[in-house]
Write an enzyme that holds these catalytic residues in place. Sequence first.
Site, short mmCIF file in Angstrom:
data_model
loop_
_atom_site.label_atom_id
_atom_site.label_comp_id
_atom_site.label_asym_id
_atom_site.label_seq_id
_atom_site.Cartn_x
_atom_site.Cartn_y
_atom_site.Cartn_z
N GLY A 1 -13.35 4.47 -8.19
CA GLY A 1 -13.13 5.81 -8.74
C GLY A 1 -13.97 6.79 -7.95
N GLY B 1 -13.70 13.56 10.48
CA GLY B 1 -13.59 12.14 10.78
C GLY B 1 -14.74 11.67 11.64
N ALA B 2 -14.44 10.87 12.66
CA ALA B 2 -15.47 10.32 13.53
C ALA B 2 -16.19 11.39 14.34
CB ALA B 2 -14.85 9.28 14.46
N ASP C 1 -16.52 9.47 -0.53
CA ASP C 1 -17.34 9.62 -1.74
C ASP C 1 -18.83 9.47 -1.39
OD1 ASP C 1 -14.89 9.72 -3.09
OD2 ASP C 1 -14.91 7.57 -3.46
N GLY D 1 -17.53 14.07 13.15
CA GLY D 1 -18.64 14.63 12.41
C GLY D 1 -18.19 15.56 11.30
N GLY E 1 -14.22 4.29 0.28
CA GLY E 1 -15.44 4.82 -0.32
C GLY E 1 -16.30 5.68 0.58
#
Length: 358
Positions: free
Chosen positions: A48, A240-241, A277, A243, A274
């Site tokens: 979640g 993303g990768a 998050d 930054g 995850g």
Amino acid sequence: MTTTGPGTGPDGVQAVDVAALGESMVTFLPTRPGRLADVPSFDRAIGGAESNVLCTLAAAGHSTRWVSRVGTDGFGDHLVETIAGHGVDVRFVGRDPDRPTGIYFRSAGDRASDAHEVAYYRAGSAASAMDTGTVDHRALHACRVLHLTGITAALSDGCRDLLRDLTSPRPGRPLVSFDVNFRPALWRRGKNPEVLLELARRADLVFVGDDEARAAWGLDDDRALLRELTGPHTVVVKHGAAGATVYELRAGRPQEHAATHVPAPAVDVVAHVGAGDAFAAGYLSAALRGLPPRDRLRHGHLTAAAALTVPGDLAPPPARDLADRLCALDEQAWERLRLGPGWTTATADGAEKEGRTP
């Protein structure tokens, strides 16, 4: 963000650093790779977006509270007990005798690959029936930061209206953190993701991926995004990768802002689940400590790297002394940093040496 510690909130409810509202589900992870049709057994976990953030923040030493609803079933018991076991206050989680707790199954493949499968069983769940009359608003206002995500807005009309209510300007409203968390599968069947833009405009702090802004709203670059987000004080755009960039905006004048970009360290990825998050949790933790924008982003990257180097949704964040030492690296050493499985158990000296090794 204020650095004042939590005290007593409205109506005598004990205040916490961060409260969050959202659905958590019991997750079934395959015991071996393959199609869901072929996997013979699964291990049970939890998943979640909001509870992931809270569990990670609790592990980092912050007080947190989860507000939601689950069924009066064993899966609901498991969710509440497991999240409480991470140190999160779950006293304001309601139980619905008429609706089940949501569950989902996923395959072992990376979410970014065509082989990845997810099967959700959340329609009609207890959390999807949340509305302004079924949650305790005292618990959501007794905090320094209220963290919400766009996932909740997609669950039902009642959940959408609840988020509109929680993001409405009012005296004493806590700082509202909103992670867009655009999930295309949840916005099918005539649902309009423009509501996510409406909610983001009403928040104080927004997390959004540049890919999400393109997919949900057709905004192709950061400048276009900032023109649309006229309400928040702070916008964190994830690339993303490459930054992330934090923009500190002047209210009503998004063309005037301070921008700080921090590249992401290289990571030997085990699974991407995850990570977003975890990034939000790391950023919020640093913000609660009053750290400057660069360090907030670095803490976000490091906490995301902890999640990227384990197979599940949740990973313990790096110890604070280790994270602080890595955040203090100079620019060249930071860009040389490479993190792999087990890196969070390294000593601070060892990790710093790794960052300084050509």
